[in-house]
Write a protein that holds these residues in place. Sequence first.
Motif, PDB file in Angstrom:
ATOM      1  N   GLN A 154      47.478  31.960  29.857  1.00  0.00           N
ATOM      2  CA  GLN A 154      46.259  31.367  29.299  1.00  0.00           C
ATOM      3  C   GLN A 154      45.037  31.701  30.167  1.00  0.00           C
ATOM      4  OE1 GLN A 154      46.740  27.161  28.445  1.00  0.00           O
ATOM      5  NE2 GLN A 154      48.922  27.435  28.067  1.00  0.00           N
ATOM      6  N   TYR A 155      45.298  31.972  31.440  1.00  0.00           N
ATOM      7  CA  TYR A 155      44.239  32.220  32.420  1.00  0.00           C
ATOM      8  C   TYR A 155      43.566  33.569  32.191  1.00  0.00           C
ATOM      9  CZ  TYR A 155      42.272  31.562  37.158  1.00  0.00           C
ATOM     10  OH  TYR A 155      41.452  31.367  38.228  1.00  0.00           O
ATOM     11  N   SER A 156      44.370  34.609  31.993  1.00  0.00           N
ATOM     12  CA  SER A 156      43.837  35.973  31.867  1.00  0.00           C
ATOM     13  C   SER A 156      42.877  36.136  30.686  1.00  0.00           C
ATOM     14  CB  SER A 156      45.004  36.969  31.768  1.00  0.00           C
ATOM     15  OG  SER A 156      44.528  38.275  31.605  1.00  0.00           O
ATOM     16  N   PRO A 157      43.220  35.698  29.462  1.00  0.00           N
ATOM     17  CA  PRO A 157      42.297  35.872  28.341  1.00  0.00           C
ATOM     18  C   PRO A 157      40.949  35.181  28.550  1.00  0.00           C
ATOM     19  CG  PRO A 157      44.492  35.308  27.543  1.00  0.00           C
ATOM     20  CD  PRO A 157      44.505  35.114  29.012  1.00  0.00           C
ATOM     21  N   THR A 158      40.942  34.114  29.333  1.00  0.00           N
ATOM     22  CA  THR A 158      39.687  33.401  29.585  1.00  0.00           C
ATOM     23  C   THR A 158      38.687  34.310  30.292  1.00  0.00           C
ATOM     24  OG1 THR A 158      40.908  31.324  29.779  1.00  0.00           O
ATOM     25  CG2 THR A 158      38.663  31.368  30.667  1.00  0.00           C
ATOM     26  N   PHE A 159      39.147  35.067  31.287  1.00  0.00           N
ATOM     27  CA  PHE A 159      38.256  35.993  31.999  1.00  0.00           C
ATOM     28  C   PHE A 159      37.810  37.145  31.089  1.00  0.00           C
ATOM     29  CE2 PHE A 159      40.222  33.908  35.632  1.00  0.00           C
ATOM     30  CZ  PHE A 159      39.138  33.757  36.487  1.00  0.00           C
ATOM     31  N   THR A 160      38.730  37.592  30.219  1.00  0.00           N
ATOM     32  CA  THR A 160      38.371  38.672  29.293  1.00  0.00           C
ATOM     33  C   THR A 160      37.266  38.220  28.340  1.00  0.00           C
ATOM     34  OG1 THR A 160      40.643  39.496  29.410  1.00  0.00           O
ATOM     35  CG2 THR A 160      39.283  40.279  27.579  1.00  0.00           C
ATOM     36  N   GLN A 161      37.385  36.999  27.815  1.00  0.00           N
ATOM     37  CA  GLN A 161      36.359  36.468  26.910  1.00  0.00           C
ATOM     38  C   GLN A 161      35.046  36.228  27.646  1.00  0.00           C
ATOM     39  OE1 GLN A 161      38.223  32.990  25.316  1.00  0.00           O
ATOM     40  NE2 GLN A 161      39.831  34.147  24.266  1.00  0.00           N
ATOM     41  N   TRP A 162      35.156  35.784  28.889  1.00  0.00           N
ATOM     42  CA  TRP A 162      33.965  35.529  29.695  1.00  0.00           C
ATOM     43  C   TRP A 162      33.208  36.832  29.951  1.00  0.00           C
ATOM     44  CZ3 TRP A 162      34.173  33.112  35.295  1.00  0.00           C
ATOM     45  CH2 TRP A 162      32.883  32.758  35.684  1.00  0.00           C
ATOM     46  N   ALA A 163      33.965  37.935  30.131  1.00  0.00           N
ATOM     47  CA  ALA A 163      33.333  39.232  30.392  1.00  0.00           C
ATOM     48  C   ALA A 163      32.416  39.650  29.241  1.00  0.00           C
ATOM     49  CB  ALA A 163      34.404  40.306  30.614  1.00  0.00           C
ATOM     50  N   GLY A 164      32.734  39.206  28.029  1.00  0.00           N
ATOM     51  CA  GLY A 164      31.896  39.539  26.891  1.00  0.00           C
ATOM     52  C   GLY A 164      30.565  38.821  26.900  1.00  0.00           C
TER      53      GLY A 164
ATOM     54  N   GLU B 138      32.572  43.934  34.538  1.00  0.00           N
ATOM     55  CA  GLU B 138      33.619  44.727  35.184  1.00  0.00           C
ATOM     56  C   GLU B 138      34.452  43.877  36.143  1.00  0.00           C
ATOM     57  OE1 GLU B 138      34.593  47.775  34.513  1.00  0.00           O
ATOM     58  OE2 GLU B 138      33.116  47.722  32.874  1.00  0.00           O
ATOM     59  N   SER B 139      33.779  43.016  36.899  1.00  0.00           N
ATOM     60  CA  SER B 139      34.495  42.145  37.846  1.00  0.00           C
ATOM     61  C   SER B 139      35.423  41.185  37.109  1.00  0.00           C
ATOM     62  CB  SER B 139      33.500  41.352  38.695  1.00  0.00           C
ATOM     63  OG  SER B 139      32.700  42.224  39.461  1.00  0.00           O
ATOM     64  N   LEU B 140      34.913  40.598  36.013  1.00  0.00           N
ATOM     65  CA  LEU B 140      35.734  39.648  35.262  1.00  0.00           C
ATOM     66  C   LEU B 140      36.933  40.337  34.608  1.00  0.00           C
ATOM     67  CD1 LEU B 140      32.870  37.554  33.624  1.00  0.00           C
ATOM     68  CD2 LEU B 140      34.431  36.813  35.438  1.00  0.00           C
ATOM     69  N   LYS B 141      36.694  41.537  34.089  1.00  0.00           N
ATOM     70  CA  LYS B 141      37.811  42.280  33.501  1.00  0.00           C
ATOM     71  C   LYS B 141      38.839  42.654  34.570  1.00  0.00           C
ATOM     72  CE  LYS B 141      35.256  44.307  29.602  1.00  0.00           C
ATOM     73  NZ  LYS B 141      34.718  45.560  29.024  1.00  0.00           N
ATOM     74  N   GLY B 142      38.349  42.954  35.800  1.00  0.00           N
ATOM     75  CA  GLY B 142      39.259  43.268  36.903  1.00  0.00           C
ATOM     76  C   GLY B 142      40.140  42.081  37.260  1.00  0.00           C
ATOM     77  N   VAL B 143      39.508  40.887  37.310  1.00  0.00           N
ATOM     78  CA  VAL B 143      40.277  39.672  37.582  1.00  0.00           C
ATOM     79  C   VAL B 143      41.309  39.439  36.486  1.00  0.00           C
ATOM     80  CG1 VAL B 143      40.162  37.169  37.791  1.00  0.00           C
ATOM     81  CG2 VAL B 143      38.457  38.598  38.937  1.00  0.00           C
ATOM     82  N   ALA B 144      40.918  39.612  35.215  1.00  0.00           N
ATOM     83  CA  ALA B 144      41.828  39.420  34.093  1.00  0.00           C
ATOM     84  C   ALA B 144      43.026  40.361  34.191  1.00  0.00           C
ATOM     85  CB  ALA B 144      41.086  39.638  32.774  1.00  0.00           C
ATOM     86  N   SER B 145      42.736  41.619  34.574  1.00  0.00           N
ATOM     87  CA  SER B 145      43.821  42.602  34.710  1.00  0.00           C
ATOM     88  C   SER B 145      44.773  42.221  35.834  1.00  0.00           C
ATOM     89  CB  SER B 145      43.236  43.988  34.965  1.00  0.00           C
ATOM     90  OG  SER B 145      44.251  44.939  35.179  1.00  0.00           O
ATOM     91  N   CYS B 146      44.225  41.761  36.956  1.00  0.00           N
ATOM     92  CA  CYS B 146      45.066  41.342  38.081  1.00  0.00           C
ATOM     93  C   CYS B 146      45.965  40.173  37.693  1.00  0.00           C
ATOM     94  CB  CYS B 146      44.198  40.951  39.277  1.00  0.00           C
ATOM     95  SG  CYS B 146      43.357  42.348  40.060  1.00  0.00           S
ATOM     96  N   VAL B 147      45.384  39.192  37.030  1.00  0.00           N
ATOM     97  CA  VAL B 147      46.153  38.020  36.616  1.00  0.00           C
ATOM     98  C   VAL B 147      47.263  38.423  35.640  1.00  0.00           C
ATOM     99  CG1 VAL B 147      46.049  35.839  35.357  1.00  0.00           C
ATOM    100  CG2 VAL B 147      44.266  36.408  37.017  1.00  0.00           C
ATOM    101  N   GLU B 148      46.927  39.328  34.717  1.00  0.00           N
ATOM    102  CA  GLU B 148      47.928  39.765  33.743  1.00  0.00           C
ATOM    103  C   GLU B 148      49.087  40.489  34.416  1.00  0.00           C
ATOM    104  OE1 GLU B 148      48.198  42.384  29.593  1.00  0.00           O
ATOM    105  OE2 GLU B 148      46.304  42.251  30.708  1.00  0.00           O
ATOM    106  N   GLN B 149      48.784  41.370  35.392  1.00  0.00           N
ATOM    107  CA  GLN B 149      49.848  42.085  36.093  1.00  0.00           C
ATOM    108  C   GLN B 149      50.691  41.146  36.936  1.00  0.00           C
ATOM    109  OE1 GLN B 149      48.835  46.027  37.814  1.00  0.00           O
ATOM    110  NE2 GLN B 149      46.789  45.648  37.008  1.00  0.00           N
ATOM    111  N   CYS B 150      50.059  40.177  37.570  1.00  0.00           N
ATOM    112  CA  CYS B 150      50.810  39.187  38.350  1.00  0.00           C
ATOM    113  C   CYS B 150      51.717  38.359  37.433  1.00  0.00           C
ATOM    114  CB  CYS B 150      49.861  38.272  39.114  1.00  0.00           C
ATOM    115  SG  CYS B 150      49.035  39.089  40.496  1.00  0.00           S
ATOM    116  N   SER B 151      51.235  38.075  36.238  1.00  0.00           N
ATOM    117  CA  SER B 151      52.033  37.336  35.269  1.00  0.00           C
ATOM    118  C   SER B 151      53.292  38.114  34.890  1.00  0.00           C
ATOM    119  CB  SER B 151      51.195  37.050  34.017  1.00  0.00           C
ATOM    120  OG  SER B 151      51.991  36.496  32.993  1.00  0.00           O
ATOM    121  N   MET B 152      53.131  39.416  34.665  1.00  0.00           N
ATOM    122  CA  MET B 152      54.282  40.245  34.308  1.00  0.00           C
ATOM    123  C   MET B 152      55.282  40.329  35.458  1.00  0.00           C
ATOM    124  SD  MET B 152      52.731  43.337  31.946  1.00  0.00           S
ATOM    125  CE  MET B 152      51.517  43.890  33.145  1.00  0.00           C
TER     126      MET B 152
END
Length: 419
Positions: free
Chosen positions: A254-264, A271-285
């Motif tokens: 639930q955390y990762s999509p929030t940063f992706t939406q915020w980036a919009g 770019e920073s927010l998308k980077g955080v979202a990507s990091c969270v998503e990879q850590c989740s996997m």
Amino acid sequence: MSDQTVPADFSGHMLDLEEDEDLEVFSKNTSLAGGGPTPTSPSSMVNQYRLEDDEEQQDASAKDLFITVDNPESHVTAIETFITYRVVTKTTRSEFDSSEFEVHRRYQDFLWLRSRLEENYSTLIIHPLPEKFVMKGMVERFSSDFIETRKKALHRFLNKISEHPVLSCSQHLKVFLSAQDLTSYRKQGPSFLSRMGDTVRAVANSVRGVRSRPEEFTAMQEYVEDFSNKISSVDKVTQRIIKEQREYVDELKQYSPTFTQWAGLEEELAESLKGVASCVEQCSMEAEEQIQHLSEVLVPVLHEYVLCAETLKAVMRRRDNIQAEFEAKNEALASRKADQEALQEELDGLADRVELANNTLKGDWGRWQRSMRTDLKSAFVSTADKNVESYEKCLAVWESFLLSQRLEPQEQRDREGAS
């Protein structure tokens, strides 16, 4: 069976699960490529750890009985629903009529085999079967996860039996592996009244108790109690960790999509927010993969040895019952002179049984301990290796993000100077 002595003090042989040891990683891979795959650490300390056991390697090379349990099939009748498993055996033993057999067995057939082995070898350590009823965490008894878990446990049970120097030569195991229909064999065995008599006698011996248990078996008893408490505790804590990790992964998702939406909404921070979202998503996997590894590698072994501890307690009780009966008959012999000859013969037989029970248990004890330590070491090392790998990947992801953020201000200043 070799007469193997058991040290009175088991403290040096016990897996000390209450002490923490520091694991220090002296080098980690911090070289990163932007947008590239997450780096791993092939030279990590845990990866360099190897289990070496020359004796087990020799046993494996001399193995002449190979058993596989696979291909579970569901059967539905008017009375019941049950699962059968294919059991394939390959052997070079001369007592078998063929070199390869294929039979189908249901769970009740495995129960029959283990009960026959227990009746014939009461003081040998027979590997446990998975529980009859739904295991903890399983919702549906015939779900694919439950069936797969049980199949692996049944496969492990038969292979533990096949590796045992005495149990692998049992006629009951041969019948189980080769007979197409077990119905006639399952009808054989002691009658109900005979089993009741054995049960009553065992209860009486248990109530009477042992007057003077040898020190080495007292040490075994204490070891088993200590081992049972520790392995049960580790099993419960691991289950709790998995539950909490699953909740943590749900939060990350639930955390990762929030940063992706915020980036919009934030063009300058996009770019920073998308980077955080990507990091969270990879850590989740990575966390999901870690949970799967714990569930499939560590938990089954831990739970298996929780059951093993109960098996050991039962074996110790049966040994004590034999000694208690021997002591009772010995006392009766001293007080009943008229029946001395008949009692003496029975006493001699029980003395032989006590000696046989002691020797078989002592010999099997060392074999079981070596097997247990190898299994638990392998599971713990594999889990530690996976933990190090997961955390290093997560660390690399976040370090890559930090590096990208440090480069952005310099690039912006270069562009402003050029203009």
